[in-house]
Every structure is written in C-alpha cells, then in structure tokens.
Design a protein around this motif. Structure first.
Motif, PDB file in Angstrom:
ATOM      1  N   PHE A   1       0.914  -1.132  -0.145  1.00  0.00           N
ATOM      2  CA  PHE A   1      -0.059  -0.018  -0.145  1.00  0.00           C
ATOM      3  C   PHE A   1       0.802   1.301  -0.010  1.00  0.00           C
ATOM      4  N   LEU A   2       1.913   1.200   0.714  1.00  0.00           N
ATOM      5  CA  LEU A   2       2.953   2.460   0.723  1.00  0.00           C
ATOM      6  C   LEU A   2       3.588   2.774  -0.253  1.00  0.00           C
TER       7      LEU A   2
ATOM      8  N   GLY B   1       2.708   1.710  -3.368  1.00  0.00           N
ATOM      9  CA  GLY B   1       1.840   2.256  -4.270  1.00  0.00           C
ATOM     10  C   GLY B   1       1.412   3.685  -4.120  1.00  0.00           C
ATOM     11  N   HIS B   2       1.228   4.254  -3.095  1.00  0.00           N
ATOM     12  CA  HIS B   2       1.278   5.754  -2.787  1.00  0.00           C
ATOM     13  C   HIS B   2       2.125   6.700  -2.792  1.00  0.00           C
ATOM     14  N   ARG B   3       3.375   6.057  -3.014  1.00  0.00           N
ATOM     15  CA  ARG B   3       4.658   7.051  -2.911  1.00  0.00           C
ATOM     16  C   ARG B   3       4.875   7.885  -4.070  1.00  0.00           C
ATOM     17  N   ALA B   4       5.434   9.100  -3.891  1.00  0.00           N
ATOM     18  CA  ALA B   4       5.382  10.136  -4.872  1.00  0.00           C
ATOM     19  C   ALA B   4       6.298   9.674  -6.085  1.00  0.00           C
TER      20      ALA B   4
END
Length: 155
Positions: free
Chosen positions: A61-62, A64-67
């Motif tokens: 999850f983290l 996938g949401h990394r800039a």
C-alpha cells in the motif's frame, strides 16, 4: 488393603453409583499433551502467517502511494498578442544634487551659546523643506569650502 484403596472405595460409595475412574493413566496424559502441543503449533503458524501477510499488504500500500517523479514542465507558449505595451526606458539627463554643508561649531561663532544638536533645513529642488539633525558640535573647528560639491547621477 491399601489406605488409598479404602479412600477410593469410601468416596465411590458416598457419591452413589459409578463414577469416572479416579486414576490418571500415562497414555491419557501423553495423548492430551500431544493435542495441546499440536494446537499451540497451529496457532503459532497461523499468527506468523497473518503477521507476514499484514506487513506485506501495508508495504504494498505504501509503495503504491509513493510520490513518483514529477510531471515534466511544459514550456511557455510563444508570446502572442500582448495587451500591455512595452517601451524602452528613456535616458534622463544627469540631475544635480544640492550639497549640504555643516555649519561651523558654536564656539567659533561669537555671541551664541552651544546647543546639543541643531536642526538645519536643506532646500531641495521640489521646494520641500527637510529637517535633518546635525552632529553635536566638536571641539575642533571644521573648514568648509566656498564651492559646493555637485553630484551627478545617471540612470
């Protein structure tokens, strides 16, 4: 007879009817211990598997949401019709700045008492009066030239 057998016989008769056996058999203890160990081992495997799955899900999850890298910046459009006109700055002729002079100290002027700081007015080209405090009088007289300096500025 053995005293333990007497106690068992007495308790069996007092309870009335047939009761479960009062003795523990070694095979029963070994079987029950095996069952407990197997149950604990299953719970340990299930717990570690669940913890691993949760950690992987949070990491995914983290990730996938990394800039990611920023979007490329688009160049500016070429200048088209402009509503604001531009002109070249005009060259102004050099302006003269009036010189300021410091009056001689009060000791050099007869009949005047020394003051802490006097204010003088300096005329400016815009006909506005500006009052500027001068420095306190000094013990040494200063010389003033008869010719005022002229400063020129260019833009």
């Amino acid at each position: 007879m053995d005293p333990e057998d007497d106690v068992r016989a007495f308790l069996t008769g007092a309870a009335g009817g047939t009761q479960p056996p009062m003795r523990l058999e070694a095979t029963d203890v070994i079987e029950r211990g095996g069952r407990v160990r197997r149950r604990r081992k299953r719970w340990a495997v299930a717990g570690t598997s669940t913890a691993t799955a949760v950690i992987l899900a949070v990491a995914g999850f983290l990730a996938g949401h990394r800039a990611g890298p920023p979007d490329p910046v688009q160049p500016a459009d070429p200048p088209g019709l402009s509503t604001v006109g531009t002109t070249a700055p005009s060259s102004a002729p050099p302006t003269e700045v009036p010189a300021t002079s410091v009056p001689p100290p009060p000791e050099a002027q007869p009949g005047r008492s020394p003051a802490r700081a006097s204010k003088t007015t300096v005329p400016t080209p815009s006909t506005r009066k500006v009052e500027r405090p001068t420095s306190p009088p000094s013990a040494n007289p200063t010389e003033t030239s008869a010719k005022a300096p002229v400063a020129t500025t260019s833009r």
